[in-house]
Scaffold this motif. Structure first.
Motif, PDB file in Angstrom:
ATOM      1  N   LEU A   1       4.439  -2.518  11.789  1.00  0.00           N
ATOM      2  CA  LEU A   1       4.088  -2.341  13.202  1.00  0.00           C
ATOM      3  C   LEU A   1       5.265  -1.774  13.987  1.00  0.00           C
ATOM      4  CD1 LEU A   1       1.957  -5.545  13.773  1.00  0.00           C
ATOM      5  CD2 LEU A   1       1.153  -3.180  13.603  1.00  0.00           C
ATOM      6  N   ALA A   2       6.492  -2.119  13.596  1.00  0.00           N
ATOM      7  CA  ALA A   2       7.669  -1.528  14.232  1.00  0.00           C
ATOM      8  C   ALA A   2       7.714  -0.026  13.976  1.00  0.00           C
ATOM      9  CB  ALA A   2       8.944  -2.202  13.723  1.00  0.00           C
ATOM     10  N   ILE A   3       7.376   0.384  12.761  1.00  0.00           N
ATOM     11  CA  ILE A   3       7.319   1.817  12.455  1.00  0.00           C
ATOM     12  C   ILE A   3       6.254   2.487  13.311  1.00  0.00           C
ATOM     13  CG2 ILE A   3       6.674   3.513  10.685  1.00  0.00           C
ATOM     14  CD1 ILE A   3       8.100   1.701   8.652  1.00  0.00           C
ATOM     15  N   GLN A   4       5.089   1.859  13.424  1.00  0.00           N
ATOM     16  CA  GLN A   4       4.021   2.420  14.253  1.00  0.00           C
ATOM     17  C   GLN A   4       4.480   2.576  15.697  1.00  0.00           C
ATOM     18  OE1 GLN A   4       1.024   3.779  13.562  1.00  0.00           O
ATOM     19  NE2 GLN A   4       0.979   4.271  15.709  1.00  0.00           N
ATOM     20  N   SER A   5       5.232   1.606  16.182  1.00  0.00           N
ATOM     21  CA  SER A   5       5.757   1.680  17.546  1.00  0.00           C
ATOM     22  C   SER A   5       6.702   2.873  17.711  1.00  0.00           C
ATOM     23  CB  SER A   5       6.481   0.371  17.881  1.00  0.00           C
ATOM     24  OG  SER A   5       7.027   0.429  19.165  1.00  0.00           O
TER      25      SER A   5
ATOM     26  N   ASP B   1      13.239   6.331   2.692  1.00  0.00           N
ATOM     27  CA  ASP B   1      11.879   6.558   3.178  1.00  0.00           C
ATOM     28  C   ASP B   1      10.835   5.651   2.545  1.00  0.00           C
ATOM     29  OD1 ASP B   1      11.854   7.616   0.645  1.00  0.00           O
ATOM     30  OD2 ASP B   1      11.315   9.646   1.249  1.00  0.00           O
ATOM     31  N   ASP B   2      11.222   4.782   1.635  1.00  0.00           N
ATOM     32  CA  ASP B   2      10.263   3.911   0.949  1.00  0.00           C
ATOM     33  C   ASP B   2       9.890   2.738   1.862  1.00  0.00           C
ATOM     34  OD1 ASP B   2       8.685   2.468  -0.754  1.00  0.00           O
ATOM     35  OD2 ASP B   2      10.277   1.994  -2.179  1.00  0.00           O
ATOM     36  N   VAL B   3       8.627   2.692   2.288  1.00  0.00           N
ATOM     37  CA  VAL B   3       8.152   1.622   3.175  1.00  0.00           C
ATOM     38  C   VAL B   3       7.155   0.707   2.466  1.00  0.00           C
ATOM     39  CG1 VAL B   3       8.531   3.008   5.258  1.00  0.00           C
ATOM     40  CG2 VAL B   3       6.296   3.075   4.128  1.00  0.00           C
ATOM     41  N   SER B   4       7.012   0.866   1.171  1.00  0.00           N
ATOM     42  CA  SER B   4       5.967   0.162   0.431  1.00  0.00           C
ATOM     43  C   SER B   4       6.131  -1.357   0.438  1.00  0.00           C
ATOM     44  CB  SER B   4       5.888   0.671  -1.006  1.00  0.00           C
ATOM     45  OG  SER B   4       7.122   0.455  -1.673  1.00  0.00           O
ATOM     46  N   ALA B   5       7.330  -1.876   0.574  1.00  0.00           N
ATOM     47  CA  ALA B   5       7.537  -3.328   0.511  1.00  0.00           C
ATOM     48  C   ALA B   5       7.767  -3.957   1.887  1.00  0.00           C
ATOM     49  CB  ALA B   5       8.723  -3.643  -0.400  1.00  0.00           C
ATOM     50  N   LEU B   6       7.503  -3.222   2.953  1.00  0.00           N
ATOM     51  CA  LEU B   6       7.728  -3.767   4.288  1.00  0.00           C
ATOM     52  C   LEU B   6       6.651  -4.770   4.675  1.00  0.00           C
ATOM     53  CD1 LEU B   6       8.916  -0.630   6.288  1.00  0.00           C
ATOM     54  CD2 LEU B   6      10.296  -2.426   5.244  1.00  0.00           C
ATOM     55  N   SER B   7       7.039  -5.716   5.513  1.00  0.00           N
ATOM     56  CA  SER B   7       6.105  -6.728   6.013  1.00  0.00           C
ATOM     57  C   SER B   7       5.184  -6.105   7.060  1.00  0.00           C
ATOM     58  CB  SER B   7       6.893  -7.874   6.657  1.00  0.00           C
ATOM     59  OG  SER B   7       7.473  -7.423   7.875  1.00  0.00           O
ATOM     60  N   PRO B   8       4.084  -6.786   7.400  1.00  0.00           N
ATOM     61  CA  PRO B   8       3.208  -6.267   8.457  1.00  0.00           C
ATOM     62  C   PRO B   8       3.963  -6.047   9.777  1.00  0.00           C
ATOM     63  CG  PRO B   8       2.053  -7.962   7.244  1.00  0.00           C
ATOM     64  CD  PRO B   8       3.477  -7.954   6.736  1.00  0.00           C
TER      65      PRO B   8
ATOM     66  N   GLY C   1      19.382  14.592   8.134  1.00  0.00           N
ATOM     67  CA  GLY C   1      18.846  15.487   7.158  1.00  0.00           C
ATOM     68  C   GLY C   1      17.987  14.785   6.120  1.00  0.00           C
ATOM     69  N   ARG C   2      17.561  13.540   6.403  1.00  0.00           N
ATOM     70  CA  ARG C   2      16.687  12.845   5.459  1.00  0.00           C
ATOM     71  C   ARG C   2      15.816  11.857   6.220  1.00  0.00           C
ATOM     72  NH1 ARG C   2      20.879   8.864   2.343  1.00  0.00           N
ATOM     73  NH2 ARG C   2      21.942   8.186   4.208  1.00  0.00           N
ATOM     74  N   ASP C   3      14.775  11.398   5.577  1.00  0.00           N
ATOM     75  CA  ASP C   3      13.851  10.443   6.171  1.00  0.00           C
ATOM     76  C   ASP C   3      14.456   9.039   6.083  1.00  0.00           C
ATOM     77  OD1 ASP C   3      11.750   8.689   6.752  1.00  0.00           O
ATOM     78  OD2 ASP C   3      10.259  10.054   5.925  1.00  0.00           O
ATOM     79  N   ALA C   4      14.585   8.398   7.221  1.00  0.00           N
ATOM     80  CA  ALA C   4      15.157   7.047   7.270  1.00  0.00           C
ATOM     81  C   ALA C   4      14.163   6.079   7.904  1.00  0.00           C
ATOM     82  CB  ALA C   4      16.462   7.069   8.050  1.00  0.00           C
ATOM     83  N   THR C   5      12.894   6.286   7.636  1.00  0.00           N
ATOM     84  CA  THR C   5      11.828   5.479   8.241  1.00  0.00           C
ATOM     85  C   THR C   5      12.084   3.990   8.113  1.00  0.00           C
ATOM     86  OG1 THR C   5      10.218   7.223   7.790  1.00  0.00           O
ATOM     87  CG2 THR C   5       9.347   5.026   8.222  1.00  0.00           C
ATOM     88  N   ARG C   6      12.453   3.549   6.948  1.00  0.00           N
ATOM     89  CA  ARG C   6      12.660   2.114   6.694  1.00  0.00           C
ATOM     90  C   ARG C   6      13.690   1.516   7.659  1.00  0.00           C
ATOM     91  NH1 ARG C   6      11.449  -1.055   2.394  1.00  0.00           N
ATOM     92  NH2 ARG C   6      12.703  -2.927   2.175  1.00  0.00           N
ATOM     93  N   ALA C   7      14.745   2.254   7.954  1.00  0.00           N
ATOM     94  CA  ALA C   7      15.804   1.752   8.834  1.00  0.00           C
ATOM     95  C   ALA C   7      15.278   1.465  10.243  1.00  0.00           C
ATOM     96  CB  ALA C   7      16.961   2.744   8.886  1.00  0.00           C
TER      97      ALA C   7
ATOM     98  N   ALA D   1      -1.568   0.962   5.196  1.00  0.00           N
ATOM     99  CA  ALA D   1      -0.836  -0.299   5.347  1.00  0.00           C
ATOM    100  C   ALA D   1      -0.601  -0.621   6.824  1.00  0.00           C
ATOM    101  CB  ALA D   1       0.492  -0.230   4.596  1.00  0.00           C
ATOM    102  N   ILE D   2      -0.326   0.393   7.632  1.00  0.00           N
ATOM    103  CA  ILE D   2      -0.150   0.183   9.078  1.00  0.00           C
ATOM    104  C   ILE D   2      -1.470  -0.266   9.698  1.00  0.00           C
ATOM    105  CG2 ILE D   2       0.245   1.377  11.270  1.00  0.00           C
ATOM    106  CD1 ILE D   2       2.492   2.951   9.801  1.00  0.00           C
ATOM    107  N   ARG D   3      -2.581   0.339   9.298  1.00  0.00           N
ATOM    108  CA  ARG D   3      -3.888  -0.103   9.819  1.00  0.00           C
ATOM    109  C   ARG D   3      -4.153  -1.562   9.451  1.00  0.00           C
ATOM    110  NH1 ARG D   3      -5.194   5.106   8.275  1.00  0.00           N
ATOM    111  NH2 ARG D   3      -6.122   4.423   6.311  1.00  0.00           N
ATOM    112  N   GLU D   4      -3.814  -1.950   8.231  1.00  0.00           N
ATOM    113  CA  GLU D   4      -3.973  -3.351   7.815  1.00  0.00           C
ATOM    114  C   GLU D   4      -3.084  -4.268   8.656  1.00  0.00           C
ATOM    115  OE1 GLU D   4      -6.044  -5.065   5.651  1.00  0.00           O
ATOM    116  OE2 GLU D   4      -7.119  -3.164   5.765  1.00  0.00           O
ATOM    117  N   ALA D   5      -1.867  -3.825   8.939  1.00  0.00           N
ATOM    118  CA  ALA D   5      -0.948  -4.618   9.766  1.00  0.00           C
ATOM    119  C   ALA D   5      -1.506  -4.767  11.178  1.00  0.00           C
ATOM    120  CB  ALA D   5       0.436  -3.974   9.796  1.00  0.00           C
ATOM    121  N   GLN D   6      -2.103  -3.715  11.719  1.00  0.00           N
ATOM    122  CA  GLN D   6      -2.709  -3.779  13.054  1.00  0.00           C
ATOM    123  C   GLN D   6      -3.899  -4.742  13.053  1.00  0.00           C
ATOM    124  OE1 GLN D   6      -3.274   0.485  13.388  1.00  0.00           O
ATOM    125  NE2 GLN D   6      -1.675   0.623  14.950  1.00  0.00           N
ATOM    126  N   LYS D   7      -4.688  -4.699  11.988  1.00  0.00           N
ATOM    127  CA  LYS D   7      -5.823  -5.610  11.856  1.00  0.00           C
ATOM    128  C   LYS D   7      -5.317  -7.056  11.784  1.00  0.00           C
ATOM    129  CE  LYS D   7      -9.599  -6.613   8.677  1.00  0.00           C
ATOM    130  NZ  LYS D   7     -10.176  -6.291   7.374  1.00  0.00           N
TER     131      LYS D   7
END
Length: 180
Positions: free
Chosen positions: A31-35, A20-27, A1-7, A71-77
């Motif tokens: 990319l894992a989130i994008q996957s 749901d806060d992904v602002s401090a994640l590494s590239p 019932g909530r966003d757990a993207t970071r996990a 940020a995901i586009r930057e990580a892909q680059k």
């Protein structure tokens, strides 16, 4: 019932990680989130949007979503640049023993990068890195990215300023042994 993207990126499925806060994640984590996003897009039909950080009450994307996508586009680059850099400077083979010391060598398959040249071992320094890593460097032909250049020193990438020779190793040796 909530966003757990970071996990999905960190593997932390505790209460602290189910956010749901992904602002401090590494590239790499981005990319894992994008996957995961690709997996779900490819295998499931969307049935709605979770309101919160990434979608507002009308289901429209928020500024936080646009920032995460950027940020995901930057990580892909960054990943593409690293892959290109690995082609230019593949990792060396290496071994160490307390009896013999260190040995670094290059082959046509060092670092899992198949190529027509073996190269010579060098220390590669990069901004933001602590220390160096051993890479194989082309020692003849034009520099990387300049294949059609008629005028070059025929030294491959040996003149790249981010490289340094191993002390005590002959400059064009495919193998360096550094005793204990």
């Amino acid at each position: 019932g909530r966003d757990a993207t970071r996990a999905f990126a960190t593997g932390d499925f505790t209460q602290a990680g189910l956010v749901d806060d992904v602002s401090a994640l590494s590239p790499g984590e981005l990319l894992a989130i994008q996957s995961w996003l690709s997996f779900y897009r490819d295998n499931y039909d969307p049935v709605g949007k979770l309101l919160g950080r990434f979608y507002d009450e009308s289901g429209a994307p928020t500024e936080a979503l646009r920032q995460a996508e950027a940020a995901i586009r930057e990580a892909q680059k960054f990943q593409a640049e690293n892959q290109q850099r690995k082609q230019q400077f593949p990792p060396c083979n290496s071994e160490w023993s307390s009896a013999k010391g260190s040995r670094f060598w290059c082959s046509t398959q060092s670092g899992g990068v198949n190529r027509a040249w073996a190269g010579v071992p060098r220390k590669l320094y990069r901004p933001g890195w602590r220390g160096s890593r051993c890479v194989c460097v082309r020692s003849s032909g034009p520099p990387w990215g300049q294949p059609g250049t008629a005028k070059h020193s025929d030294r491959g990438d040996l003149d790249d300023p981010s490289l340094q020779e191993y002390e005590g190793c002959p400059p064009l040796a495919q193998q360096c042994v550094l005793p204990v």
